[in-house]
Design a protein around this motif. Structure first.
Motif, mmCIF file in Angstrom:
data_model
loop_
_atom_site.group_PDB
_atom_site.id
_atom_site.type_symbol
_atom_site.label_atom_id
_atom_site.label_comp_id
_atom_site.label_asym_id
_atom_site.label_seq_id
_atom_site.Cartn_x
_atom_site.Cartn_y
_atom_site.Cartn_z
ATOM 1 N N GLN A 254 1.131 3.880 -3.010
ATOM 2 C CA GLN A 254 0.686 5.237 -2.703
ATOM 3 C C GLN A 254 1.816 6.237 -2.937
ATOM 4 O O GLN A 254 1.587 7.359 -3.388
ATOM 5 C CB GLN A 254 0.174 5.310 -1.259
ATOM 6 C CG GLN A 254 -1.188 4.647 -1.114
ATOM 7 C CD GLN A 254 -1.650 4.548 0.327
ATOM 8 O OE1 GLN A 254 -0.905 4.870 1.243
ATOM 9 N NE2 GLN A 254 -2.872 4.102 0.513
ATOM 10 N N ASP B 27 -5.314 4.408 8.946
ATOM 11 C CA ASP B 27 -6.318 3.495 8.411
ATOM 12 C C ASP B 27 -7.396 3.260 9.468
ATOM 13 O O ASP B 27 -7.094 2.878 10.597
ATOM 14 C CB ASP B 27 -5.678 2.144 8.048
ATOM 15 C CG ASP B 27 -4.750 2.256 6.839
ATOM 16 O OD1 ASP B 27 -4.833 3.274 6.122
ATOM 17 O OD2 ASP B 27 -3.951 1.321 6.627
ATOM 18 N N HIS C 126 -8.386 4.989 4.169
ATOM 19 C CA HIS C 126 -7.040 5.517 4.398
ATOM 20 C C HIS C 126 -7.208 7.036 4.385
ATOM 21 O O HIS C 126 -7.616 7.612 3.383
ATOM 22 C CB HIS C 126 -6.111 5.038 3.268
ATOM 23 C CG HIS C 126 -4.768 5.692 3.249
ATOM 24 N ND1 HIS C 126 -3.684 5.196 3.934
ATOM 25 C CD2 HIS C 126 -4.333 6.820 2.619
ATOM 26 C CE1 HIS C 126 -2.636 5.988 3.724
ATOM 27 N NE2 HIS C 126 -3.012 6.981 2.929
ATOM 28 N N HIS D 191 -11.378 -0.548 4.656
ATOM 29 C CA HIS D 191 -10.989 0.547 5.540
ATOM 30 C C HIS D 191 -10.876 1.838 4.748
ATOM 31 O O HIS D 191 -10.830 1.813 3.509
ATOM 32 C CB HIS D 191 -9.666 0.237 6.255
ATOM 33 C CG HIS D 191 -8.446 0.312 5.402
ATOM 34 N ND1 HIS D 191 -7.991 -0.755 4.647
ATOM 35 C CD2 HIS D 191 -7.560 1.330 5.171
ATOM 36 C CE1 HIS D 191 -6.885 -0.420 4.016
ATOM 37 N NE2 HIS D 191 -6.590 0.866 4.297
ATOM 38 N N HIS E 204 4.002 5.489 6.155
ATOM 39 C CA HIS E 204 2.573 5.295 5.932
ATOM 40 C C HIS E 204 1.970 6.676 6.138
ATOM 41 O O HIS E 204 1.957 7.182 7.259
ATOM 42 C CB HIS E 204 2.005 4.277 6.931
ATOM 43 C CG HIS E 204 0.535 4.022 6.735
ATOM 44 N ND1 HIS E 204 -0.380 4.131 7.764
ATOM 45 C CD2 HIS E 204 -0.166 3.676 5.630
ATOM 46 C CE1 HIS E 204 -1.588 3.852 7.293
ATOM 47 N NE2 HIS E 204 -1.486 3.561 6.004
ATOM 48 N N GLU F 104 0.845 -1.202 0.000
ATOM 49 C CA GLU F 104 0.000 0.000 0.000
ATOM 50 C C GLU F 104 0.881 1.254 0.000
ATOM 51 O O GLU F 104 0.670 2.171 -0.801
ATOM 52 C CB GLU F 104 -0.926 0.000 1.221
ATOM 53 C CG GLU F 104 -1.819 1.243 1.276
ATOM 54 C CD GLU F 104 -2.677 1.333 2.531
ATOM 55 O OE1 GLU F 104 -3.032 0.299 3.103
ATOM 56 O OE2 GLU F 104 -2.993 2.477 2.936
HETATM 57 ZN ZN LIG Z 1 -3.326 3.358 4.709
#
Ligand SMILES: [Zn+2]
Length: 374
Positions: free
Chosen positions: A226, A280, A357, A355, A276, A222
């Motif tokens: 991203q 989340d 983000h 979820h 990150h 992820e």
């Molecule tokens: Zn995330």
């Protein structure tokens, strides 16, 4: 048959009967602190099993890993202790068995002695049968024989006493063997239970380790995807929410609401060397996503890694981003109030479980959303 051979026969029956006692009696189960501890451990393992690794927070995964680590260590130590106890008990049993064997040999030896003596005593009077008991020689012979019989009888009584004592010894030792054997069986049972507990704990630990590793790979994928989309997002934000100098930045430092009702499964921050960029919040697919703060929707579309994404220009350099939506609930250019529905939770883009983000960017640069959430 004379009285003595019958006594001997009885003696053999007693010996054979005692040998039958070598089969140990089953030991009953008892409730003790060890059983309670085992129950607590079983409960812990059960909780670890029930832990949904898709929606569990990283803190929960860490906590479960630590609990299972402790569980494995404790179970291993107890298994070692139980093995030692079982070995000691086995030695005790063997010692008792040797003592019984020694006494048995002694009883058999005495029994043979008595048999021999009984036979000779039985045979002795017959040697003089047919002789004249009235003769002087015969009288002397009879007196001599009577003295001999009395002596032999006294010796036999001694032997019978010794035989009785030996039998009592044998019975006492037999009881000791039974007790030692019951203890060994009980300890063996406990050892086996603890080893089984250890095995279960190790399996749970392995399962959790695999789940944690999968979580890591998911999070890294992820983040990587991203990161690749970051340039595109920055372009969108810079074009539609240009940074201003000397704006009301103080007003943007607080004042966000959570974009959804759910569980925080991953915080903003560095994971395995990579950032990150958001928080989340996990919740079932279709759960409403709200605008964290009032603003203008500047992007409704798909981005690599993010999936279906909405970006809101909240003013004062702040933009908020909501990713992985299953459906949109707003449109590009819309003015939204804080708490207004803008979409629904889903798994689009790189999301293992449903979820949202949620990112907060200041001048296009991500910062910890908790700063805005207050
Ligand atoms: Zn995330």
């Amino acid at each position: 048959m004379s009285v003595r051979p019958r006594l001997l026969a009885t003696g053999f029956v007693v010996v054979l009967g005692l040998l039958g006692y070598l089969v140990p009696a089953a030991s009953g189960a008892t409730a003790d602190p060890q059983a309670e501890r085992a129950a607590v451990r079983a409960k812990k393992a059960q909780l670890a099993r029930q832990l949904d690794t898709l929606t569990a927070t990283e803190a929960q995964l860490d906590e479960a890993a630590v609990a299972l680590d402790d569980d494995v260590k404790a179970a291993a130590a107890q298994a070692d202790a139980a093995r030692q106890a079982a070995a000691a008990s086995q030695a005790e049993l063997e010692q008792a068995q040797q003592a019984v064997a020694a006494t048995e040999a002694r009883v058999l030896e005495m029994t043979h002695l008595l048999v021999g003596r009984a036979v000779s005593q039985y045979m002795a009077p017959r040697a003089g049968a047919g002789g004249d008991l009235n003769g002087t020689d015969d009288l002397a012979e009879n007196a001599r024989r009577q003295t001999l019989i009395d002596t032999v009888a006294a010796k036999d009584r001694d032997l019978l006493d010794q035989l009785g004592a030996a039998r009592e010894d044998l019975m006492a030792q037999q009881k000791a063997v039974e007790e030692a054997n019951a203890k060994t069986l009980s300890r063996k049972k406990q050892t086996e239970q603890r080893l089984a507990d250890l095995k279960t704990a190790q399996q749970e630990k392995a399962k959790l380790a695999a789940a944690t590793e999968k979580r890591k790979q998911d999070v890294l994928k992820e983040i990587d995807d991203q990161s690749k989309a970051d340039a595109a997002l920055t372009k969108i934000i810079n074009a539609k929410a240009p940074s201003t100098v000397g704006g009301d930045s103080a007003a943007t430092s607080t004042g966000c609401i959570w974009p959804a009702k759910g569980t925080v499964t991953s915080e903003y921050g560095t994971r395995w060397g990579r950032l990150h960029a958001g928080i989340d919040v996990a919740a079932p697919t279709g759960t409403p996503i709200w605008a964290a703060k009032a603003g203008t929707v500047i992007f409704v579309g798909q981005e690599s890694g993010y999936g279906n994404t909405v970006i809101i220009n909240n003013g004062g350099n702040l933009t908020t981003l909501y990713a992985h939506m299953s459906r949109f609930g707003t449109s590009d250019g819309a003015q939204v109030k804080q708490g207004q529905l803008i979409g629904y939770i889903g798994t689009t883009g790189d999301a293992t479980g449903p979820h949202v983000h949620f990112e907060t960017r200041y001048g296009g640069v991500p910062r910890n959303p908790r700063g805005c959430l207050g």
